[in-house]
Design a protein around this motif. Structure first.
Motif, PDB file in Angstrom:
ATOM      1  N   PHE A 177       0.881  -1.040   0.265  1.00  0.00           N
ATOM      2  CA  PHE A 177      -0.102  -0.691   0.064  1.00  0.00           C
ATOM      3  C   PHE A 177       1.051   0.501   0.089  1.00  0.00           C
ATOM      4  O   PHE A 177       1.320   1.559   1.473  1.00  0.00           O
ATOM      5  N   VAL A 178       0.822   1.673  -1.103  1.00  0.00           N
ATOM      6  CA  VAL A 178       1.848   3.133  -1.123  1.00  0.00           C
ATOM      7  C   VAL A 178       1.586   3.545  -0.849  1.00  0.00           C
ATOM      8  O   VAL A 178       2.633   4.964  -0.082  1.00  0.00           O
ATOM      9  N   GLU A 179       1.173   3.973  -0.358  1.00  0.00           N
ATOM     10  CA  GLU A 179       0.571   5.496   0.675  1.00  0.00           C
ATOM     11  C   GLU A 179       0.847   5.030   1.910  1.00  0.00           C
ATOM     12  O   GLU A 179       1.346   6.836   2.581  1.00  0.00           O
ATOM     13  N   GLY A 180       1.374   4.355   2.252  1.00  0.00           N
ATOM     14  CA  GLY A 180       1.420   4.311   3.830  1.00  0.00           C
ATOM     15  C   GLY A 180       0.533   4.534   5.255  1.00  0.00           C
ATOM     16  O   GLY A 180       0.586   3.870   6.290  1.00  0.00           O
ATOM     17  N   THR A 181      -0.632   4.503   4.569  1.00  0.00           N
ATOM     18  CA  THR A 181      -1.298   4.673   5.576  1.00  0.00           C
ATOM     19  C   THR A 181      -2.412   4.691   4.420  1.00  0.00           C
ATOM     20  O   THR A 181      -2.701   4.939   3.494  1.00  0.00           O
ATOM     21  N   ARG A 182      -4.765   4.853   6.052  1.00  0.00           N
ATOM     22  CA  ARG A 182      -5.212   4.966   5.549  1.00  0.00           C
ATOM     23  C   ARG A 182      -6.163   5.947   4.204  1.00  0.00           C
ATOM     24  O   ARG A 182      -5.253   7.149   5.576  1.00  0.00           O
ATOM     25  N   PHE A 183      -6.233   6.435   3.772  1.00  0.00           N
ATOM     26  CA  PHE A 183      -6.595   7.290   3.348  1.00  0.00           C
ATOM     27  C   PHE A 183      -8.053   8.013   3.625  1.00  0.00           C
ATOM     28  O   PHE A 183      -9.070   6.918   4.527  1.00  0.00           O
ATOM     29  N   THR A 184      -8.190   9.346   4.098  1.00  0.00           N
ATOM     30  CA  THR A 184      -8.958   9.356   5.110  1.00  0.00           C
ATOM     31  C   THR A 184      -9.359  11.080   4.345  1.00  0.00           C
ATOM     32  O   THR A 184      -8.022  12.121   3.968  1.00  0.00           O
ATOM     33  N   PRO A 185     -10.310  12.298   4.881  1.00  0.00           N
ATOM     34  CA  PRO A 185     -10.187  13.625   4.825  1.00  0.00           C
ATOM     35  C   PRO A 185      -9.076  14.270   5.095  1.00  0.00           C
ATOM     36  O   PRO A 185      -8.574  15.004   4.008  1.00  0.00           O
ATOM     37  N   ALA A 186      -8.711  14.305   6.025  1.00  0.00           N
ATOM     38  CA  ALA A 186      -8.413  15.157   6.896  1.00  0.00           C
ATOM     39  C   ALA A 186      -6.590  14.500   6.605  1.00  0.00           C
ATOM     40  O   ALA A 186      -6.275  15.761   6.473  1.00  0.00           O
ATOM     41  N   LYS A 187      -6.485  13.519   6.624  1.00  0.00           N
ATOM     42  CA  LYS A 187      -4.822  13.509   6.082  1.00  0.00           C
ATOM     43  C   LYS A 187      -4.808  13.608   4.839  1.00  0.00           C
ATOM     44  O   LYS A 187      -4.026  14.844   4.605  1.00  0.00           O
ATOM     45  N   HIS A 188      -5.834  13.769   3.388  1.00  0.00           N
ATOM     46  CA  HIS A 188      -5.403  14.390   2.616  1.00  0.00           C
ATOM     47  C   HIS A 188      -5.498  15.611   2.888  1.00  0.00           C
ATOM     48  O   HIS A 188      -4.598  16.673   1.979  1.00  0.00           O
ATOM     49  N   ALA A 189      -5.927  16.590   3.152  1.00  0.00           N
ATOM     50  CA  ALA A 189      -6.095  17.819   3.732  1.00  0.00           C
ATOM     51  C   ALA A 189      -4.691  18.098   4.149  1.00  0.00           C
ATOM     52  O   ALA A 189      -4.507  19.212   3.806  1.00  0.00           O
ATOM     53  N   ARG A 190      -3.946  17.796   5.222  1.00  0.00           N
ATOM     54  CA  ARG A 190      -2.998  17.892   5.864  1.00  0.00           C
ATOM     55  C   ARG A 190      -1.744  18.078   5.037  1.00  0.00           C
ATOM     56  O   ARG A 190      -0.698  18.791   5.263  1.00  0.00           O
ATOM     57  N   GLN A 191      -1.668  17.025   3.726  1.00  0.00           N
ATOM     58  CA  GLN A 191      -0.812  16.868   3.140  1.00  0.00           C
ATOM     59  C   GLN A 191      -0.568  18.153   1.839  1.00  0.00           C
ATOM     60  O   GLN A 191       0.127  18.761   1.775  1.00  0.00           O
TER      61      GLN A 191
END
Length: 294
Positions: A177-191
């Motif tokens: 799983f190349v992203e290294g963690t599960r997608f969430t809107p919060a993680k997406h916004a922080r990145q």
């Protein structure tokens, strides 16, 4: 009726664990005690067969008691072989992803091995089963921890090399799983990344596997998983609240220039590798858009 359905699915899945983990651990123990390397290698197909039977029963339970439809699309030339050597790259949104991948590929490609957090070894029964199947356990250290103790990065690289040395001798599908963690809107916004549906890819793990495996890998299976009804939890799946899952599969050649390089110390190679990975991820983001639009 819904609570009864959930209870029945959970009961059958737990019973399936109990039925398969015992024989799995027994074969693994015999393998560890065998005096000759060729005899130990002979146990590998038996272990993989038990694991594939375990997955097949899980699939039957889910198909028989739930109404979830898993639609798998293959694009271009896709040559799936049970005796192949693949690197499987996928986006990650939910623990359901693992069941989806197993449903899509069980007995069509070799048993998928995941790189797991070291803490998962202590999960009752499952941790021992993953150990018996040679799933690599990694430290998964944060950048801050590695900055304070650089030797931690070396430990994970060495663990990757040891795992890949085993994998070169057996048919295998190495799952990342190349992203290294599960997608969430919060993680997406922080990145604040450039992708609409994905987190930024982490290239280091892929680079280390390609370097350690060399030409022992046949190809890359690029898998995109989309949930048109929204990202589900495992409870959502067991409660029959997931109507449809869409999966896209592309087979990609491994660029020869990326097979051998010092990702950790060679800045130019690392930049080329990340550029390739980002390009693949841009294509995957567009594929996610297409899958979600139906």
């Amino acid at each position: 009726m819904l609570p009864l359905r959930v209870a029945l699915v959970v009961l059958l899945l737990v019973a399936n664990i109990l039925v398969h983990v015992g024989p799995l651990l027994a074969v693994a123990l015999v393998k560890a005690l065998l005096p000759l390397d060729r005899l130990r290698k002979a146990a590998n197909p038996v272990l993989a067969g038990i694991a594939e039977s375990w997955i097949a029963v899980n699939n039957r339970v889910i198909d028989g008691l739930l109404h979830t439809r898993v639609a798998v699309q293959q694009h271009g030339e896709v040559d799936l072989r049970h005796d192949g050597h693949y690197l499987v790259l996928a986006n990650h949104q939910s623990w359901v992803d693992i069941l989806v991948l197993q449903k899509a590929f069980n007995r069509r490609i070799p048993l998928m091995r995941f790189f797991l957090k070291r803490q998962l070894f202590w999960v009752p029964l499952l941790g021992l089963a993953w150990w018996a199947l040679d799933f690599p356990f990694m430290g998964r250290h944060t950048p801050k921890q590695i900055a304070r103790r650089p030797e931690l990065a070396g430990r994970d690289i060495e663990a990757t090399r040891r795992a890949c040395a085993k994998f070169r001798e057996i048919p295998v599908a190495i799952m990342n799983f190349v992203e290294g963690t599960r997608f969430t809107p919060a993680k997406h916004a922080r990145q604040g990344g450039p992708y609409r549906h994905l987190l930024k890819p982490k290239s280091g793990g892929v680079a280390f596997v390609l370097d350690a495996m060399g030409k022992g890998l046949h190809s890359i299976l690029d898998v995109t998983i989309a949930y048109p009804g929204g990202r589900p939890s495992m409870i959502d799946l067991l409660a029959d609240r997931v109507a449809e899952i869409r999966v896209s599969v592309r087979q990609r050649a491994i660029p020869a220039e990326l097979l051998h390089g010092d990702y950790q110390n060679d800045r130019a190679f690392r930049a080329r590798f990340q550029q390739w990975m980002n390009g693949l991820w841009r294509e995957k983001d567009a594929e996610m858009e297409r899958l979600l639009a139906g």
